[in-house]
Design a protein around this motif. Structure first.
Motif, mmCIF file in Angstrom:
data_model
loop_
_atom_site.group_PDB
_atom_site.id
_atom_site.type_symbol
_atom_site.label_atom_id
_atom_site.label_comp_id
_atom_site.label_asym_id
_atom_site.label_seq_id
_atom_site.Cartn_x
_atom_site.Cartn_y
_atom_site.Cartn_z
ATOM 1 N N CYS A 121 0.828 -1.214 0.000
ATOM 2 C CA CYS A 121 0.000 0.000 0.000
ATOM 3 C C CYS A 121 0.863 1.265 0.000
ATOM 4 O O CYS A 121 0.526 2.259 -0.662
ATOM 5 C CB CYS A 121 -0.930 0.004 1.211
ATOM 6 S SG CYS A 121 -2.281 -1.198 1.095
ATOM 7 N N GLY B 173 -15.826 1.929 -6.724
ATOM 8 C CA GLY B 173 -14.699 1.415 -5.948
ATOM 9 C C GLY B 173 -15.121 0.323 -4.984
ATOM 10 O O GLY B 173 -14.444 -0.708 -4.852
ATOM 11 N N ALA B 174 -16.253 0.528 -4.312
ATOM 12 C CA ALA B 174 -16.746 -0.474 -3.360
ATOM 13 C C ALA B 174 -17.091 -1.775 -4.071
ATOM 14 O O ALA B 174 -16.761 -2.869 -3.593
ATOM 15 C CB ALA B 174 -17.970 0.074 -2.627
ATOM 16 N N ASN C 5 -13.869 -3.562 -5.244
ATOM 17 C CA ASN C 5 -13.148 -4.142 -4.111
ATOM 18 C C ASN C 5 -13.829 -5.394 -3.582
ATOM 19 O O ASN C 5 -13.167 -6.377 -3.223
ATOM 20 C CB ASN C 5 -13.013 -3.106 -2.995
ATOM 21 C CG ASN C 5 -11.957 -3.475 -1.980
ATOM 22 O OD1 ASN C 5 -12.253 -3.761 -0.818
ATOM 23 N ND2 ASN C 5 -10.701 -3.479 -2.404
ATOM 24 N N LEU D 132 -12.915 -8.113 -6.123
ATOM 25 C CA LEU D 132 -11.503 -8.498 -6.197
ATOM 26 C C LEU D 132 -10.970 -9.135 -4.916
ATOM 27 O O LEU D 132 -10.101 -10.005 -4.976
ATOM 28 C CB LEU D 132 -10.645 -7.275 -6.553
ATOM 29 C CG LEU D 132 -10.829 -6.692 -7.952
ATOM 30 C CD1 LEU D 132 -9.881 -5.524 -8.162
ATOM 31 C CD2 LEU D 132 -10.592 -7.758 -9.015
ATOM 32 N N ASP D 133 -11.458 -8.708 -3.766
ATOM 33 C CA ASP D 133 -10.940 -9.241 -2.492
ATOM 34 C C ASP D 133 -10.997 -10.772 -2.429
ATOM 35 O O ASP D 133 -9.971 -11.417 -2.189
ATOM 36 C CB ASP D 133 -11.689 -8.622 -1.310
ATOM 37 C CG ASP D 133 -10.931 -7.433 -0.722
ATOM 38 O OD1 ASP D 133 -9.732 -7.273 -1.048
ATOM 39 O OD2 ASP D 133 -11.524 -6.665 0.051
ATOM 40 N N ALA E 256 -5.195 -8.936 -0.562
ATOM 41 C CA ALA E 256 -6.056 -7.836 -0.122
ATOM 42 C C ALA E 256 -5.445 -6.491 -0.492
ATOM 43 O O ALA E 256 -6.150 -5.573 -0.934
ATOM 44 C CB ALA E 256 -6.281 -7.919 1.386
ATOM 45 N N ALA F 148 -5.732 -6.006 -4.247
ATOM 46 C CA ALA F 148 -7.123 -5.686 -4.580
ATOM 47 C C ALA F 148 -7.404 -4.206 -4.304
ATOM 48 O O ALA F 148 -8.095 -3.532 -5.082
ATOM 49 C CB ALA F 148 -8.072 -6.568 -3.785
ATOM 50 N N THR F 149 -6.862 -3.711 -3.200
ATOM 51 C CA THR F 149 -7.028 -2.296 -2.861
ATOM 52 C C THR F 149 -6.389 -1.412 -3.922
ATOM 53 O O THR F 149 -6.979 -0.413 -4.358
ATOM 54 C CB THR F 149 -6.388 -1.994 -1.489
ATOM 55 O OG1 THR F 149 -7.047 -2.773 -0.478
ATOM 56 C CG2 THR F 149 -6.529 -0.512 -1.140
ATOM 57 N N THR G 106 -8.406 -1.443 -7.078
ATOM 58 C CA THR G 106 -9.635 -0.676 -6.870
ATOM 59 C C THR G 106 -9.357 0.819 -7.017
ATOM 60 O O THR G 106 -10.107 1.546 -7.684
ATOM 61 C CB THR G 106 -10.209 -0.955 -5.466
ATOM 62 O OG1 THR G 106 -10.548 -2.339 -5.365
ATOM 63 C CG2 THR G 106 -11.446 -0.108 -5.209
#
Length: 223
Positions: free
Chosen positions: A140, A173-174, A177, A180-181, A195, A198-199, A202
């Motif tokens: 991240c 985005g929600a 996510n 993809l999560d 995770a 995926a973020t 997104t």
């Protein structure tokens, strides 16, 4: 109200020339002062959305606090400058926001590369926690540019009177996510790293939509 009545009586009793004009000036000053106080309260009080937004982001760590703080501050100043029709100040504010973003991105990228593992090692003795947390944070932080661009892009839309479009970006985005999560975490067996990826994907999707809105509907021109 008491100040208005008292000041009018005092000026009248002192028989000052043009006392009514002076009293009017006092009233204008009071109204402007109250307005400034209310605007300041909106952006600094815990009861209102800007501070709540920053506080909510604080639950995920200092990085998002810095990102959201820059975004809220830039949004407030951009809105004011756009209302004044001061295009030069608009571009200057946006430029400063981008500069601060660039500095923060470099700092977080360096932390992601060199500092994430030592940080988690100081917080826990559990190897799984350290490795998982360090991996997620590193990914991240290294790709933190996307997160900064996402938040600042949404604030630019809000400041230019296009708040409705942020509903589309956040909603998309929600959904992305959510899809993809499970694919990355369980389907590909990547766990915490999945995770994080995926973020990032997104955020990339949201940025793409922001670019579309910027090119077709945006009012802020950065030069």
């Amino acid at each position: 109200v008491l100040i208005a009545i008292f000041s009018a009586l005092v000026l009248w009793a002192l028989k000052i020339d043009n006392w009514l004009g002076i009293w009017g000036s006092i009233m204008i000053g009071l109204v402007v002062g109250i307005a400034i106080g209310k605007v300041t309260e909106y952006y600094t009080s815990f009861e209102f959305k800007p501070v709540k937004f920053i506080a909510e982001n604080a639950t995920t760590g200092p990085a998002t606090v810095i990102i959201s703080g820059i975004g809220v501050g830039m949004n407030a100043l951009l809105s004011k400058s756009l209302g004044e029709g001061n295009r030069e100040k608009v571009n200057h504010t946006a430029g400063n926001g981008i500069l601060l973003t660039a500095i923060a991105v470099v700092v977080f990228m360096l932390f992601g590369i060199f500092g994430s593992h030592p940080y988690y090692a100081m917080q826990s003795d559990v190897a799984e926690t350290v490795e998982g947390g360090a991996a997620y944070t590193a990914i991240c932080c290294i790709f933190t540019l996307g997160i900064f661009v996402e938040i600042l892009g949404e604030k630019l839309l809000q400041a230019s009177g296009r708040s409705i479009y942020t509903l589309f970006t956040q909603g998309l985005g929600a959904i992305v996510n959510i899809i993809l999560d499970p694919i990355f975490i369980f389907g590909l067996g990547m766990g915490v790293k999945g995770a994080a990826l995926a973020t990032i994907l997104t955020v990339t999707t949201i940025i793409s939509l922001l670019i579309v809105f910027r090119l077709t509907k945006g009012k802020v021109k950065i030069v």
